[in-house]
Design an enzyme around this catalytic site. Structure first.
Site, PDB file in Angstrom:
ATOM      1  N   ASP A   1     -12.016  47.061  54.405  1.00 25.10           N
ATOM      2  CA  ASP A   1     -11.697  47.273  55.818  1.00 25.10           C
ATOM      3  C   ASP A   1     -10.296  47.849  56.002  1.00 25.10           C
ATOM      4  O   ASP A   1      -9.831  47.981  57.137  1.00 25.10           O
ATOM      5  CB  ASP A   1     -11.769  45.940  56.587  1.00 25.10           C
TER       6      ASP A   1
ATOM      7  N   GLN B   1      -5.509  53.352  54.830  1.00 28.97           N
ATOM      8  CA  GLN B   1      -4.206  53.743  55.351  1.00 28.97           C
ATOM      9  C   GLN B   1      -4.305  54.968  56.243  1.00 28.97           C
ATOM     10  O   GLN B   1      -5.080  55.883  55.997  1.00 28.97           O
ATOM     11  CB  GLN B   1      -3.242  54.021  54.193  1.00 28.97           C
TER      12      GLN B   1
ATOM     13  N   CYS C   1       2.054  51.470  53.050  1.00 32.62           N
ATOM     14  CA  CYS C   1       1.100  51.062  52.012  1.00 32.62           C
ATOM     15  C   CYS C   1       1.429  49.680  51.480  1.00 32.62           C
ATOM     16  O   CYS C   1       0.549  48.928  51.039  1.00 32.62           O
ATOM     17  CB  CYS C   1       1.068  52.078  50.882  1.00 32.62           C
TER      18      CYS C   1
ATOM     19  N   GLU D   1     -15.041  48.461  63.761  1.00 32.63           N
ATOM     20  CA  GLU D   1     -14.375  47.219  63.336  1.00 32.63           C
ATOM     21  C   GLU D   1     -12.865  47.388  63.465  1.00 32.63           C
ATOM     22  O   GLU D   1     -12.305  48.382  62.985  1.00 32.63           O
ATOM     23  CB  GLU D   1     -14.743  46.889  61.891  1.00 32.63           C
TER      24      GLU D   1
ATOM     25  N   HIS E   1       4.063  53.950  45.201  1.00 39.07           N
ATOM     26  CA  HIS E   1       2.989  53.565  46.112  1.00 39.07           C
ATOM     27  C   HIS E   1       2.595  52.121  45.808  1.00 39.07           C
ATOM     28  O   HIS E   1       2.538  51.730  44.638  1.00 39.07           O
ATOM     29  CB  HIS E   1       1.807  54.522  45.892  1.00 39.07           C
TER      30      HIS E   1
ATOM     31  N   ASN F   1      -6.135  50.801  45.588  1.00 40.16           N
ATOM     32  CA  ASN F   1      -5.277  51.717  46.316  1.00 40.16           C
ATOM     33  C   ASN F   1      -5.576  51.565  47.806  1.00 40.16           C
ATOM     34  O   ASN F   1      -6.724  51.755  48.229  1.00 40.16           O
ATOM     35  CB  ASN F   1      -5.582  53.156  45.866  1.00 40.16           C
TER      36      ASN F   1
ATOM     37  N   TRP G   1      -5.200  53.436  50.182  1.00 38.87           N
ATOM     38  CA  TRP G   1      -5.748  54.633  50.809  1.00 38.87           C
ATOM     39  C   TRP G   1      -7.264  54.545  50.931  1.00 38.87           C
ATOM     40  O   TRP G   1      -7.871  55.257  51.729  1.00 38.87           O
ATOM     41  CB  TRP G   1      -5.398  55.870  49.987  1.00 38.87           C
TER      42      TRP G   1
END
Length: 462
Positions: A24, A27, A33, A103, A190, A214, A216
C-alpha cells in the site's frame, strides 16, 4: 497541484482495503523514502500499526471528514487529526499513495506526519530510524555493514523475531549519486525497509537470505536470488513457495546476505524495547528520561575541544547500582535526542551536531568544574558528533557513579533535548543543570548590531 477531497478522487473511497500491508506504500513526488521505508516496516507489526493507524475509522455513516493517527514524541503519545483533502494533479495523488486507487490510509498517514513536523516540505530527507522511533517509542541502533560484528545475520534475525523494525541504505559520495540506480537494480542514497530473513538449503549447504523492499514499489535487485533467478529452482519446491509466495514486481526482493553486505552500507534497527540483540534471553530494561536544553552563553558549552566552556554543559549524574546477571558489569544504552528540529526548518534551523561523554564521577561533588574535565578523560562516549536527531550507544560499565555530559559540537549552538538512559538493573539518576552567565566578548558582528540598535532606539530615559 491542489488539495482535493477523497470523494472526488473515486466513487467508493476506503480507509483500508483488505488489510494494511507494505504494497500500500508507493512513493510520490516527495523525497521522503526514509518515511515510507519505516511505514513499510510498520505494516509487519500489526499491534504497533493499530496504535499508529487506528482502524476504527473509515467512510461509513460515522464519517466526519477527519482521520486521526498517533505518534510518539519526546516520551508521550500525540493524537494528530487531519482532514480528507490530499495533494493531487488531474485527480491523481502526487505524493504517497496505495497501489489500490480507492485506498487512502497510507496517504493520510503521510499527511498526519507532515502536520506533526510542520509541513510536507519538512519531510524531505531524513533517517528511517527517526520515523521508526516516532511509530514505536523505541530506541534505535545503527550498524555499518563493512565493520559489523561477525554474527550480524543472527543479530538481525533476533531483532526481526522480536518485532524490531529495520531499514538499510547505500551511501553516496556526492549529491550527484543520490537515488542513482546501479546496474544490479539497487538505488544509492535511498532508504529501504528490511522485511524478512531466512536460511535455505542450497546445494548441500545453508544459505542466508534477506528480503528488502524499495518504497518506490518497483526497481529491484536483479542478481542472485532475485525474483526470477535460477537459484530458486534448486531449492525444495515447498520452501520456494513458502518464501516467495506471490512474488511480483512490487519493489520487494530477496538477496543472499553476503551480497547484501557487499552492496549496502548502513543498517538501522529500532528496538521496541532495548532488549539485547546478542543474547538469547529477553530482558526488561529500566528506563530513565530527562529533558534539558543548550542555551547560548550559559549551558551551550560545546564539545571537549572547548575546555573553557565544556564544563558548563548540562550534567546528568548516573549511579549504576548492580551488575547484570552472570556478569560483573552493567549494561546501559544512552540515547540523546534533539527536539523539534524538523519542524524548525521553516525558521532556517536544522539539526545540530550532537554527541555525549560519560565520566567516572566523584560521589561527593554536585557539579564538576573546568579542572575536572581538564585532568580526567571520559570512560565512554558517542562514537562521533553528527547532525542527526538522535544518537545512541550501548556500553558495558562497572558499577559506580558516572557523569553524563550531552553537548553540541560547537559552543553557543542552541537546542532542546531529551536523554533516555536504559539499564538492565535499576539505576539511580539525578539531573543537575547550572545556568552560568559567562563573560563573553562580543564579536564584530554583535558590536555592529548593538550600535545599529542604539542608533535606531535612541537613548532610554528612566
Amino acid at each position: 497541484m491542489s488539495l482535493i477531497l477523497l470523494q472526488e478522487l473515486c466513487e467508493n473511497p476506503e480507509f483500508i482495503v483488505g488489510g494494511a500491508d507494505r504494497t500500500d506504500i508507493c512513493q510520490g513526488a516527495l523525497g521522503d523514502c526514509w518515511l515510507l521505508a519505516a511505514i513499510a516496516s510498520l505494516t509487519l507489526h500489526k499491534e504497533t500499526l493499530a496504535r499508529v493507524v487506528p482502524n476504527d475509522q473509515g467512510f461509513d455513516r460515522s464519517y466526519a471528514g477527519i482521520f486521526h493517527f498517533q505518534f510518539w514524541q519526546h516520551n508521550r503519545w500525540l493524537d494528530v487529526v487531519v482532514d480528507d483533502r490530499l495533494p493531487a494533479v488531474r485527480n491523481r495523488l502526487v505524493l504517497l499513495h496505495s497501489a489500490s486507487n480507492n485506498e487512502f490510509w497510507s496517504a493520510l498517514l503521510e499527511k498526519a506526519y507532515a502536520k506533526l513536523n510542520g509541513s510536507y516540505e519538512s519531510l524531505k530527507g531524513g533517517s528511517t530510524l527517526e520515523a521508526m522511533e516516532d511509530f514505536t517509542g523505541g530506541v534505535g541502533e545503527t550498524y555499518e555493514t563493512k565493520s559489523a560484528p561477525t554474527d550480524l545475520f543472527n543479530i538481525m534475525k533476533k531483532a526481526y523475531d522480536r518485532g524490531s523494525m529495520m531499514g538499510c541504505s547505500i551511501d553516496i559520495t556526492s549529491s550527484a549519486e543520490s537515488e542513482a540506480q546501479t546496474a544490479s537494480g539497487l538505488v544509492k542514497g535511498h532508504a529501504y525497509s528490511i522485511t524478512g530473513l531466512e536460511e535455505v538449503n542450497y546445494r548441500g549447504k545453508k544459505v542466508k537470505l534477506i528480503r528488502i523492499r524499495n518504497p518506490w514499489g518497483q526497481v529491484e535487485w536483479n542478481g542472485a536470488w532475485s525474483d526470477e533467478s535460477r537459484e530458486w529452482n534448486v531449492i525444495d519446491s515447498s520452501e520456494k513457495q513458502r518464501i516467495l509466495q506471490n512474488s511480483m514486481d512490487d519493489g520487494e526482493f530477496w538477496m543472499e546476505f553476503e551480497d547484501f553486505k557487499a552492496n549496502y552500507d548502513k543498517i538501522e534497527i529500532c528496538n521496541l524495547t532495548p532488549d539485547s540483540l546478542t543474547d538469547d534471553t529477553k530482558r526488561k530494561w529500566e528506563v530513565n528520561m530527562f529533558e534539558g536544553n543548550w542555551i547560548r552563553g550559559s549551558t551551550a558549552g560545546g564539545c571537549r575541544n572547548f575546555i573553557d566552556t565544556f564544563w558548563t554543559n548540562p550534567q546528568f549524574k548516573l549511579t549504576l547500582l548492580h551488575a547484570d546477571d552472570n556478569n560483573d558489569k552493567c549494561s546501559v544504552v544512552i540515547a540523546l535526542m534533539q527536539k523539534n528540529r524538523r519542524a524548525l526548518r521553516k525558521e532556517g534551523l536544522d539539526m545540530q551536531t550532537i554527541g555525549f561523554a560519560l565520566y567516572e564521577a566523584p560521589a561527593d561533588e554536585d557539579h564538576l568544574g573546568k579542572d575536572f574535565f581538564r585532568y580526567n578523560g571520559s570512560k565512554a562516549r558517542s562514537k562521533t558528533y553528527i547532525n542527526v536527531r538522535e544518537i545512541s550507544e550501548r556500553f558495558t560499565l562497572p558499577p559506580g557513579n558516572y557523569l553524563l555530559v550531552p553537548t553540541t559540537f560547537q559552543p553557543h549552538d542552541e537546542a532542546d533535548f531529551i536523554i533516555r538512559i536504559f539499564s538492565e538493573k535499576a539505576a539511580g539518576t539525578m539531573y543537575d543543570i547550572y545556568v552560568w552567565d559567562l563573560p563573553e566578548e562580543e564579536t564584530d558582528e554583535e558590536k555592529g548590531l548593538r550600535r545599529m540598535f542604539e542608533k535606531i532606539a535612541g537613548s532610554v530615559r528612566k
